[in-house]
Design an enzyme around this catalytic site. Structure first.
Site, PDB file in Angstrom:
ATOM      1  CB  SER A  69      57.416 -41.798 124.704  1.00 56.13           C
ATOM      2  OG  SER A  69      57.614 -43.068 124.144  1.00 56.13           O
ATOM      3  CE  LYS A  72      61.016 -43.967 126.171  1.00 59.45           C
ATOM      4  NZ  LYS A  72      59.902 -44.080 125.236  1.00 59.45           N
ATOM      5  CB  SER A 124      61.425 -41.645 122.288  1.00 60.68           C
ATOM      6  OG  SER A 124      60.336 -41.928 123.128  1.00 60.68           O
ATOM      7  CE  LYS A 229      60.724 -39.044 125.249  1.00 59.45           C
ATOM      8  NZ  LYS A 229      60.021 -39.111 123.950  1.00 59.45           N
TER       9      LYS A 229
END
Length: 282
Positions: A69, A72, A124, A229
């Protein structure tokens, strides 16, 4: 003589079995060591000065790996660069029920771009990633083309995207260097920096209202921590891009396939701040 031969034959077979047993045990030990070394080699980390992109410390940071993720970061940056935060986005069928992390969007709901960015980067949400991709690109495929074009423009030579959320695909990869560089660039965008630095937020209205908390522990436990993140898939392992700022010194660290991703990035940031402090004192 026959008894002597028989006795020695027995001794020979016992010796042979013993040798084979030890050889087999040794091969298992060597294979285990090889796997441990391979696992270590598949982990990578780096810390970088955000303003100059100077690498302060790292290991294996140019090898290509899945990124989960942390994908992202690019999704959010593209949206921040190209969409007004107050733009309304209606959730379509294609954005509902996406595998993995989700904020459980429902078809027909309406959110602002900023609300979907918060769902994307705090929780997320793979559904938020899909909704934002369709909103800007017209389709997920078109948006992915935009992601790869932006990666090329930024000089991310070891990065390729297949989707906007990071679910595993063999052709979806990055390097720790590229990921950290992208994090440095993204943190210069005011909206992006605001989003990833948000600890708690409420999105949606009425019965669809949701309160979401940021999964990034760096914001809560690290002095000066202000982003970015987390990520995890079985194939990618634990992944993290983390940023911090102290006395106008800005650092970004990244770790791919590191079990203690928070500990690793905190140690990298500590090291970076200590090195730069010594340079100033000189």
């Amino acid at each position: 003589m026959d008894r002597f031969i028989a006795k020695n034959r027995k001794f020979f077979f016992i010796s042979l079995i013993t040798i084979l047993f030890f050889a087999f045990s040794l091969s298992l030990t060597i294979e285990a060591s090889r796997r441990e070394a391979q696992a270590a080699n598949n982990s990578s980390y780096i810390v970088m000065r955000a303003d100059t992109l100077e690498v302060i410390k790292g290991a294996n940071y140019t090898i290509r790996q899945p990124m989960a993720s942390t994908t992202k970061i690019m999704t959010a940056l593209l949206i921040c660069e190209n969409c007004p935060p107050d733009k309304s986005v209606q959730i379509t069928k294609e954005s509902v029920g996406i595998e993995g992390s989700s904020v459980y969007l429902k078809e027909g709901e309406t959110y602002t771009v900023k609300e979907l960015l918060l769902g994307l980067m705090l929780r997320s949400g793979n559904d938020c990633a899909t909704a934002l991709a369709i909103s800007l690109g017209g389709s997920v495929d078109n948006f992915v083309e935009m992601m790869n074009l932006r990666a090329s423009q930024l000089g991310l030579k070891d990065t390729h995207y297949v989707n906007p959320h990071g679910l595993h695909h063999k052709d979806h990869y990055t390097s720790c260097y590229d990921l950290c560089k992208l994090g440095c660039i993204a943190m210069k965008n005011p909206l992006f920096k605001e989003i990833v630095g948000t600890k708690l937020s409420t999105i949606g209205k009425g019965e669809y209202q949701k309160t979401i908390a940021n999964k990034n522990k760096i914001l809560f436990h690290y002095d000066g921590g202000n982003g970015i993140k987390t990520g995890y898939t079985k194939a990618a392992g634990r992944c993290l891009v983390a940023s911090a700022e102290r006395e106008n010194v800005k650092l970004v660290s990244a770790a791919l396939n590191v079990p203690d991703m928070f500990g690793m990035c905190e140690n990298l940031l500590d090291y970076g701040f200590s090195v730069l402090k010594k340079q100033v004192l000189k």
